[in-house]
Design a protein around this motif. Structure first.
Motif, PDB file in Angstrom:
ATOM      1  N   PRO A  93      15.581  56.588  41.631  1.00  0.00           N
ATOM      2  CA  PRO A  93      15.113  55.222  41.472  1.00  0.00           C
ATOM      3  C   PRO A  93      15.733  54.377  42.582  1.00  0.00           C
ATOM      4  N   SER A 354      36.120  54.753  32.826  1.00  0.00           N
ATOM      5  CA  SER A 354      35.601  54.941  34.194  1.00  0.00           C
ATOM      6  C   SER A 354      36.190  56.163  34.878  1.00  0.00           C
TER       7      SER A 354
ATOM      8  N   ASP B 194      30.543  58.132  35.570  1.00  0.00           N
ATOM      9  CA  ASP B 194      30.468  56.680  35.744  1.00  0.00           C
ATOM     10  C   ASP B 194      29.644  56.338  36.986  1.00  0.00           C
ATOM     11  N   ARG B 198      25.998  54.533  36.940  1.00  0.00           N
ATOM     12  CA  ARG B 198      25.835  53.236  37.602  1.00  0.00           C
ATOM     13  C   ARG B 198      24.758  53.304  38.689  1.00  0.00           C
ATOM     14  N   GLU B 199      24.581  54.473  39.291  1.00  0.00           N
ATOM     15  CA  GLU B 199      23.565  54.636  40.329  1.00  0.00           C
ATOM     16  C   GLU B 199      22.154  54.618  39.729  1.00  0.00           C
ATOM     17  N   PHE B 200      21.999  55.225  38.565  1.00  0.00           N
ATOM     18  CA  PHE B 200      20.644  55.473  38.067  1.00  0.00           C
ATOM     19  C   PHE B 200      20.178  54.548  36.948  1.00  0.00           C
ATOM     20  N   MET B 287      16.473  62.473  35.635  1.00  0.00           N
ATOM     21  CA  MET B 287      17.420  63.346  36.308  1.00  0.00           C
ATOM     22  C   MET B 287      18.263  64.070  35.255  1.00  0.00           C
TER      23      MET B 287
END
Lengths: 473, 473
Positions: A93, A354, B194, B198-200, B287
């Protein structure tokens, strides 16, 4: 080795980097360059094609990233075995919009290039020979001789307790009262900023920073979807009139500030400014994040007045950050947050989610160096060494026609005005193998600038001076 | 020492923990308990007040967090010096809603309590004596003797290159082709998850996980504002019918799965299931994040069939995660992501913005152990040792009336059904100083459960068996 002809032209479409990338990639796809073949060196390629080395570095980097080339440390670039690799475009994405503006990412990658330290007047760290590798290695050796089961398990949530106790003493010297349970160890100040920003903001919120300020956090906050606004930094702290005006308009959640030895200007906050910043934060209800990573470079109030806002506020509205990447060893990755007991729990919970616990190795090394009294002598030596070169470098830069802003009597950085576009200057310098830190890097909007940060510990290479002299002519 | 009277009553308002907290806090505020006074031990307080030790632990923890008490390791709890401390309530915006539901945070804090390993049948790591502390300490000692300037600077963006080259070989053995530039070192698998999340995803997006699954990521994803949905895990992988149904409804961005040695059930994916999961991901365009942290506990396909989805897909739609916290030493904090070259750059940029570089210390230790051939022998020993106790413990648990789900022939975990509410059982066990891992911990909705995860390496304490025997009566 003769560079193959790649049909690169300055006139056809696409950037030079793209043209080189496609020319090489096509030859590999077409098997005109065989697997295992050594590519020409960057210098050779650049010279033979009449392009800048900087351009070739960029193109090779992309070829490596796309799996066409591999870089063998110290041995150059080679064509990769590709039969076993899927080169399908991965399903992804799009990144959030804010992250697409991240030129800072490109700049950061360059800052972490492995150039020799004396080739990096733009570096944010001291060269090896200004630090004490032996001190750190001795610390590590001592840790390795302790109980051999030390590292098998995760460690504790807030970090190694004896170090937090040492930090309590260190903070007390700065008139900041913080019990060990108010201190959370982090992976450098970088993680501390990430955790605090994630705790206090949501996408669309505003974060204030100094202008200029440390570049990495601009990227870090942008990928959170927050708006970053700079407060002009003067010789004794931020422009507080501007701060109040902008706070009324933007209702920021956080203001990140280097009160002492500000990066990149090496200025510190006057007592009056510290008070005014705190009052403004109270009035407009935002938190202050005081990043004090350079605290131990400060020469004392006799030389430069410096007030920490946390000393006025006592960790009520101020979250205090510190670390040892600048004065001991960046690779230990030891930073910390000092805050209220309640917020310490929340931030350490957030840290656990995290990255789980921080490694105790670095924390134990720092503890040892602090508790055995080596640290104070070590930072004293760094300050004396910096004092020994600052004036001379300042004068030499001024003789070249550069202006040194604020002319502060402390710190490792000079903030200079070259009168030239320092983005272009940086590009030129990279072609010759030198890393500069252009003003745009420190601008919250990445605006082009005539300013540039100089690391006074990294000005020993005559080539750097030659380069600057020619550029300033 | 006689416990002071705190007027704690089971009948008045507020939980017992709150009552103890306020009773003690008031006496300190009123100077009825003087600074430096030693508090009664947890056992003593509990016995004398007729409350559970668990309750006292909770109350003392809060008193420490609020700065009333300090805990001196091994010496008990003391009344803190409070004159110099600001106890004003800090200014804090509320946490995002999703984070308020995080019972998992409380549970995680308990998992990282410093109890003796043999008191922690619920632990997710092997006890010290099952690991090889000497191997790790030797590695660290060797690193400490290398170039003393090793740690002074930040290191490289993607992590220590020789380790990434070793991982390329290790992944090739699992039929996964990943060049070193496709591998990004992280602070454990936790940071890898994490970064990928956060990327996807953005707030409101859905992430699929196994049900049951590793609890920490539920919290990690919740604070990102994502919705977490569990896919029932069967003996040979997820319920793929359910997966397809839920994917059509929820349009997830990611599915996080332990293909091999699933935590907590120790089951692995059949080839057919792996294929079906990948097909479903392609159809519904999500994914797959294959968390293979337990890979080296797998005994080989002769004992249990196991297919990694990444071996089918070759890092196109699958992001593969691994690490050494379970088999070598958690405190080294070494994990990694293997993915497409393009995504590797994006994720390592993201890592830099969150925590900068990872520390090379752990990475060099792991590199040494892998490259010198010690690692393989070490994990072989662990497997043999686990095989040596698994059947016996399974039988003993069954004799107590517990059901062992799936009865897998491998791994360090048994997933048991006690027929009792394991939340209550866990609370009872904590009172006696034992840590269990109740089923609710592994439920994406934290639903109460009769199930519980048993670490077969941590069942040597007769007290644990006594406790279970009494509970199961």
């Amino acid at each position: 080795m003769q560079t193959p002809h790649f049909f690169i032209s300055r006139d056809s479409g696409g950037s030079l980097v793209e043209q080189i990338f496609h020319a090489v990639a096509n030859r590999i796809d077409d098997k005109l360059l065989r697997t295992g073949a050594r590519m020409p060196s960057i210098r050779q390629f650049a010279d033979e094609q009449g392009v800048s080395r900087f351009t070739v570095v960029e193109a090779y980097d992309r070829l490596v990233a796309k799996g066409y080339l591999e870089s063998r440390r110290g041995a150059g670039f080679y064509v990769r075995e590709r039969a076993s690799m899927t080169m399908n475009t991965p399903v992804m994405p799009p990144l959030p919009d804010s992250a697409q503006q991240l030129d800072v990412v490109w700049l950061v990658r360059n800052m972490f290039r492995q150039l020799p330290p004396q080739k990096m007047p733009g570096s944010g760290v001291l060269p090896h020979d200004w630090l004490d590798g032996e001190l750190v290695a001795n610390g590590l050796r001592a840790i390795s001789r302790l109980n051999q089961n030390l590292l098998l398990h995760y460690g504790t949530q807030q970090g190694f307790l004896p170090l937090r106790q040492q930090l309590q003493l260190k903070l007390a010297e700065q008139e900041i009262a913080a019990a060990p349970e108010q201190i959370v160890m982090t992976t450098g100040v970088t993680q501390a900023l990430d955790l605090v920003a994630r705790e206090f903001t949501k996408p669309g919120d505003t974060i204030f920073v100094d202008d200029p300020a440390w570049f990495l956090m601009f990227g870090s906050f942008a990928i959170l979807g927050t708006k970053v606004i700079g407060i002009p930094r003067l010789h004794d702290g931020p422009d507080v009139v501007k701060l109040a005006e902008l706070a009324a308009i933007h209702k920021p959640k956080l203001y990140i500030i280097n009160s002492v030895m500000h990066n990149p200007t090496s200025t510190s906050l006057s007592a009056a400014k510290a008070f005014q910043v705190l009052k403004t934060a109270e009035l407009h209800d935002f938190m202050i994040v005081e990043d004090d990573i350079y605290c131990d470079m400060h020469p004392g109030s006799a030389v430069q007045s410096a007030t920490r806002i946390a000393a006025l506020d006592q960790l009520n509205r101020v979250i205090y950050l510190g670390g040892f990447s600048k004065t001991l060893a960046a690779n230990l990755r030891v930073g910390f947050i000092a805050t209220s007991p309640e917020l310490a729990i929340r931030l350490s919970d957030r840290k656990m989610l995290s990255t789980l616990t921080t490694t105790e190795i670095g924390e134990r090394v720092v503890y040892k160096i602090l508790s055995e009294g080596h640290y104070r002598k070590h930072v004293d030596r760094i300050r004396v060494k910096l004092d020994g070169v600052r004036d001379q470098i300042t004068k030499r830069l001024e003789n070249l026609g550069m202006k040194v802003e604020h002319r502060t009597p402390a710190g490792m950085f000079l903030w200079t005005d070259t009168g030239l576009d320092t983005n272009k200057l940086t590009e030129k310098a990279l072609e010759q193998g030198y890393l500069l830190a252009p003003g745009s890097l420190f601008s919250p909007q990445q605006l082009p600038s005539t300013r540039m940060r100089i690391n006074i510990a990294a000005m020993s290479d005559p080539g750097v001076w030659d380069f600057l002299q020619k550029a300033m002519k």
